[in-house]
Scaffold this motif. Structure first.
Motif, PDB file in Angstrom:
ATOM      1  N   CYS A  51       0.823  -1.212   0.000  1.00 42.09           N
ATOM      2  CA  CYS A  51       0.000   0.000   0.000  1.00 42.09           C
ATOM      3  C   CYS A  51       0.853   1.257   0.000  1.00 42.09           C
ATOM      4  O   CYS A  51       0.499   2.245  -0.629  1.00 42.09           O
ATOM      5  N   SER A  52       1.974   1.236   0.709  1.00 40.58           N
ATOM      6  CA  SER A  52       2.799   2.438   0.732  1.00 40.58           C
ATOM      7  C   SER A  52       3.523   2.636  -0.592  1.00 40.58           C
ATOM      8  O   SER A  52       3.889   3.747  -0.942  1.00 40.58           O
ATOM      9  N   VAL A  53       3.723   1.554  -1.349  1.00 40.67           N
ATOM     10  CA  VAL A  53       4.371   1.684  -2.653  1.00 40.67           C
ATOM     11  C   VAL A  53       3.356   1.951  -3.756  1.00 40.67           C
ATOM     12  O   VAL A  53       3.490   2.892  -4.533  1.00 40.67           O
ATOM     13  N   PHE A  54       2.303   1.148  -3.809  1.00 46.88           N
ATOM     14  CA  PHE A  54       1.358   1.236  -4.926  1.00 46.88           C
ATOM     15  C   PHE A  54       0.040   1.934  -4.573  1.00 46.88           C
ATOM     16  O   PHE A  54      -0.779   2.190  -5.434  1.00 46.88           O
ATOM     17  N   GLY A  55      -0.183   2.180  -3.317  1.00 48.15           N
ATOM     18  CA  GLY A  55      -1.468   2.716  -2.888  1.00 48.15           C
ATOM     19  C   GLY A  55      -2.409   1.581  -2.539  1.00 48.15           C
ATOM     20  O   GLY A  55      -2.136   0.415  -2.833  1.00 48.15           O
ATOM     21  N   HIS A  56      -3.514   1.923  -1.908  1.00 47.66           N
ATOM     22  CA  HIS A  56      -4.463   0.895  -1.487  1.00 47.66           C
ATOM     23  C   HIS A  56      -5.204   0.322  -2.681  1.00 47.66           C
ATOM     24  O   HIS A  56      -5.403   0.992  -3.687  1.00 47.66           O
ATOM     25  N   ASP A  57      -5.615  -0.923  -2.522  1.00 48.95           N
ATOM     26  CA  ASP A  57      -6.311  -1.627  -3.585  1.00 48.95           C
ATOM     27  C   ASP A  57      -7.685  -2.025  -3.047  1.00 48.95           C
ATOM     28  O   ASP A  57      -7.865  -3.105  -2.497  1.00 48.95           O
ATOM     29  N   TYR A  58      -8.627  -1.095  -3.185  1.00 49.64           N
ATOM     30  CA  TYR A  58      -9.925  -1.316  -2.554  1.00 49.64           C
ATOM     31  C   TYR A  58     -10.848  -2.191  -3.386  1.00 49.64           C
ATOM     32  O   TYR A  58     -10.950  -2.029  -4.592  1.00 49.64           O
ATOM     33  N   ILE A  59     -11.534  -3.091  -2.695  1.00 50.16           N
ATOM     34  CA  ILE A  59     -12.604  -3.854  -3.328  1.00 50.16           C
ATOM     35  C   ILE A  59     -13.878  -3.601  -2.529  1.00 50.16           C
ATOM     36  O   ILE A  59     -13.823  -3.285  -1.331  1.00 50.16           O
ATOM     37  N   VAL A  60     -15.040  -3.716  -3.185  1.00 45.60           N
ATOM     38  CA  VAL A  60     -16.311  -3.463  -2.501  1.00 45.60           C
ATOM     39  C   VAL A  60     -16.560  -4.579  -1.494  1.00 45.60           C
ATOM     40  O   VAL A  60     -16.558  -5.756  -1.846  1.00 45.60           O
ATOM     41  N   SER A  61     -16.740  -4.201  -0.242  1.00 41.34           N
ATOM     42  CA  SER A  61     -17.016  -5.214   0.776  1.00 41.34           C
ATOM     43  C   SER A  61     -18.496  -5.261   1.112  1.00 41.34           C
ATOM     44  O   SER A  61     -19.000  -6.263   1.590  1.00 41.34           O
ATOM     45  N   LYS A  62     -19.197  -4.155   0.891  1.00 37.86           N
ATOM     46  CA  LYS A  62     -20.627  -4.131   1.203  1.00 37.86           C
ATOM     47  C   LYS A  62     -21.341  -3.095   0.336  1.00 37.86           C
ATOM     48  O   LYS A  62     -20.877  -1.972   0.219  1.00 37.86           O
ATOM     49  N   ASP A  63     -22.459  -3.520  -0.254  1.00 42.87           N
ATOM     50  CA  ASP A  63     -23.299  -2.575  -0.974  1.00 42.87           C
ATOM     51  C   ASP A  63     -24.290  -1.987   0.001  1.00 42.87           C
ATOM     52  O   ASP A  63     -25.110  -2.705   0.558  1.00 42.87           O
ATOM     53  N   VAL A  64     -24.209  -0.698   0.258  1.00 44.37           N
ATOM     54  CA  VAL A  64     -25.141  -0.066   1.189  1.00 44.37           C
ATOM     55  C   VAL A  64     -26.364   0.407   0.407  1.00 44.37           C
ATOM     56  O   VAL A  64     -27.485  -0.023   0.661  1.00 44.37           O
ATOM     57  N   THR A  65     -26.149   1.280  -0.552  1.00 46.68           N
ATOM     58  CA  THR A  65     -27.191   1.665  -1.498  1.00 46.68           C
ATOM     59  C   THR A  65     -26.571   1.590  -2.891  1.00 46.68           C
ATOM     60  O   THR A  65     -25.435   1.169  -3.036  1.00 46.68           O
ATOM     61  N   ARG A  66     -27.338   2.050  -3.877  1.00 48.64           N
ATOM     62  CA  ARG A  66     -26.797   2.039  -5.235  1.00 48.64           C
ATOM     63  C   ARG A  66     -25.551   2.920  -5.334  1.00 48.64           C
ATOM     64  O   ARG A  66     -24.681   2.708  -6.145  1.00 48.64           O
ATOM     65  N   TYR A  67     -25.501   3.946  -4.480  1.00 46.97           N
ATOM     66  CA  TYR A  67     -24.411   4.919  -4.588  1.00 46.97           C
ATOM     67  C   TYR A  67     -23.388   4.803  -3.466  1.00 46.97           C
ATOM     68  O   TYR A  67     -22.244   5.223  -3.624  1.00 46.97           O
ATOM     69  N   VAL A  68     -23.821   4.289  -2.348  1.00 45.17           N
ATOM     70  CA  VAL A  68     -22.915   4.200  -1.206  1.00 45.17           C
ATOM     71  C   VAL A  68     -22.458   2.753  -1.017  1.00 45.17           C
ATOM     72  O   VAL A  68     -23.274   1.840  -0.967  1.00 45.17           O
ATOM     73  N   LYS A  69     -21.170   2.590  -0.970  1.00 39.72           N
ATOM     74  CA  LYS A  69     -20.618   1.261  -0.769  1.00 39.72           C
ATOM     75  C   LYS A  69     -19.508   1.315   0.270  1.00 39.72           C
ATOM     76  O   LYS A  69     -18.952   2.365   0.536  1.00 39.72           O
ATOM     77  N   GLU A  70     -19.238   0.167   0.860  1.00 41.71           N
ATOM     78  CA  GLU A  70     -18.098   0.079   1.751  1.00 41.71           C
ATOM     79  C   GLU A  70     -17.008  -0.686   1.029  1.00 41.71           C
ATOM     80  O   GLU A  70     -17.274  -1.642   0.315  1.00 41.71           O
ATOM     81  N   TYR A  71     -15.791  -0.222   1.224  1.00 42.72           N
ATOM     82  CA  TYR A  71     -14.652  -0.827   0.535  1.00 42.72           C
ATOM     83  C   TYR A  71     -13.636  -1.316   1.548  1.00 42.72           C
ATOM     84  O   TYR A  71     -13.529  -0.770   2.641  1.00 42.72           O
ATOM     85  N   GLN A  72     -12.901  -2.329   1.142  1.00 47.26           N
ATOM     86  CA  GLN A  72     -11.814  -2.793   1.986  1.00 47.26           C
ATOM     87  C   GLN A  72     -10.582  -3.032   1.124  1.00 47.26           C
ATOM     88  O   GLN A  72     -10.679  -3.617   0.042  1.00 47.26           O
ATOM     89  N   CYS A  73      -9.455  -2.543   1.594  1.00 50.56           N
ATOM     90  CA  CYS A  73      -8.206  -2.785   0.885  1.00 50.56           C
ATOM     91  C   CYS A  73      -7.858  -4.258   1.024  1.00 50.56           C
ATOM     92  O   CYS A  73      -7.858  -4.793   2.128  1.00 50.56           O
TER      93      CYS A  73
END
Ligand code: ZN
Length: 74
Positions: free
Chosen positions: A6-28
């Protein structure tokens, strides 16, 4: 403590939870850091307060979208 990837390439987020169509939770997928979508569409750190807001949003969203019968319980 940052994951080396992460410190070299940055975080790599994937969707962990769909809250609404527009709001999602992500986890690296490397360091497990969690983010969520803010009201203006930016990614912000997922704090316990936002987790609470998101769960309220999610239940409100579910009530609004009664036509949708697909529920993901995992
Ligand atoms: Zn990361």
């Amino acid at each position: 403590m940052n994951h080396i990837h992460c410190s070299v390439f940055g975080h790599d987020y994937i969707v962990s939870k769909d809250v609404t169509r527009y709001v999602k939770e992500y986890q690296c997928k490397h360091c497990k850091k969690q983010m969520t979508t803010s009201v203006n569409g930016n990614l912000i750190p997922l704090t316990p307060k936002f987790q609470e807001i998101n769960s309220v949003l999610k239940s409100m969203h579910r009530k609004k979208e009664k036509r949708k019968t697909l529920v993901f319980n995992r």
